[in-house]
Scaffold this motif. Structure first.
Motif, PDB file in Angstrom:
ATOM      1  N   SER A  16      34.783 -17.405  71.218  1.00  0.00           N
ATOM      2  CA  SER A  16      34.276 -16.312  70.236  1.00  0.00           C
ATOM      3  C   SER A  16      33.410 -17.101  69.289  1.00  0.00           C
ATOM      4  O   SER A  16      33.483 -18.257  68.958  1.00  0.00           O
ATOM      5  CB  SER A  16      35.811 -16.045  69.515  1.00  0.00           C
ATOM      6  N   ARG A  66      34.503  -5.853  73.212  1.00  0.00           N
ATOM      7  CA  ARG A  66      34.375  -7.310  73.058  1.00  0.00           C
ATOM      8  C   ARG A  66      33.684  -7.640  71.492  1.00  0.00           C
ATOM      9  O   ARG A  66      34.281  -8.703  70.941  1.00  0.00           O
ATOM     10  CB  ARG A  66      33.383  -7.827  74.050  1.00  0.00           C
ATOM     11  N   GLN A  81      31.440 -10.357  64.995  1.00  0.00           N
ATOM     12  CA  GLN A  81      32.599 -10.765  65.694  1.00  0.00           C
ATOM     13  C   GLN A  81      32.351 -10.712  67.084  1.00  0.00           C
ATOM     14  O   GLN A  81      32.416  -9.636  67.487  1.00  0.00           O
ATOM     15  CB  GLN A  81      33.907 -10.384  65.282  1.00  0.00           C
ATOM     16  N   ASN A  83      33.963 -11.763  70.745  1.00  0.00           N
ATOM     17  CA  ASN A  83      35.006 -12.066  71.550  1.00  0.00           C
ATOM     18  C   ASN A  83      34.624 -12.110  73.021  1.00  0.00           C
ATOM     19  O   ASN A  83      33.940 -11.272  73.560  1.00  0.00           O
ATOM     20  CB  ASN A  83      36.137 -11.495  71.189  1.00  0.00           C
TER      21      ASN A  83
END
Length: 123
Positions: A16, A66, A81, A83
């Motif tokens: 991440s 994601r 963000q 991920n």
């Protein structure tokens, strides 16, 4: 409007990262902020966008589920963000600003761009 993206780096697949974009200068109460990315030899592509209030957001199919886009208007900041990163996510990521939340996937609709931050995902 000046935009400064940061937070890129090298990460292993499955990892991440959180990108940030700091905005300064003139702001618009109806501004949409977006993330785009560009890989070598490819056109710049839409990643995600969020409306001024944060009540509306849109993602590309490749990152849906994601990535999460958010913003902090009090601090003139935009975040992404990321991920479950894959090597296909490797690119320079750009933040951008436009007026209104419509046709947010259209690169040409954005008036202001940051300088980009490089994300490299190793397999």
């Amino acid at each position: 409007v000046q935009l400064q993206a940061s937070g890129g780096g090298l990460v292993q697949a499955g990892g991440s990262l959180r990108l940030s974009c700091a905005a300064s200068g003139r702001t618009f109460s109806d501004s949409t902020m977006g993330w785009f990315r560009q890989s070598p030899g490819k056109e710049r592509e839409f990643v995600a966008a969020i409306s001024w209030s944060g009540s509306s957001s849109q993602y590309s199919e490749s990152v849906q589920g994601r990535f999460i886009v958010s913003r902090d208007n009090a601090n003139n900041a935009l975040y992404l963000q990321m991920n479950g990163l894959t090597p296909e996510d490797t690119a320079v990521y750009y933040c951008a600003v436009r007026r209104g939340f419509y046709r947010v996937t259209d690169v040409s609709g954005y008036n202001y761009w940051g300088q980009g931050t490089l994300v490299t995902v190793s397999s």
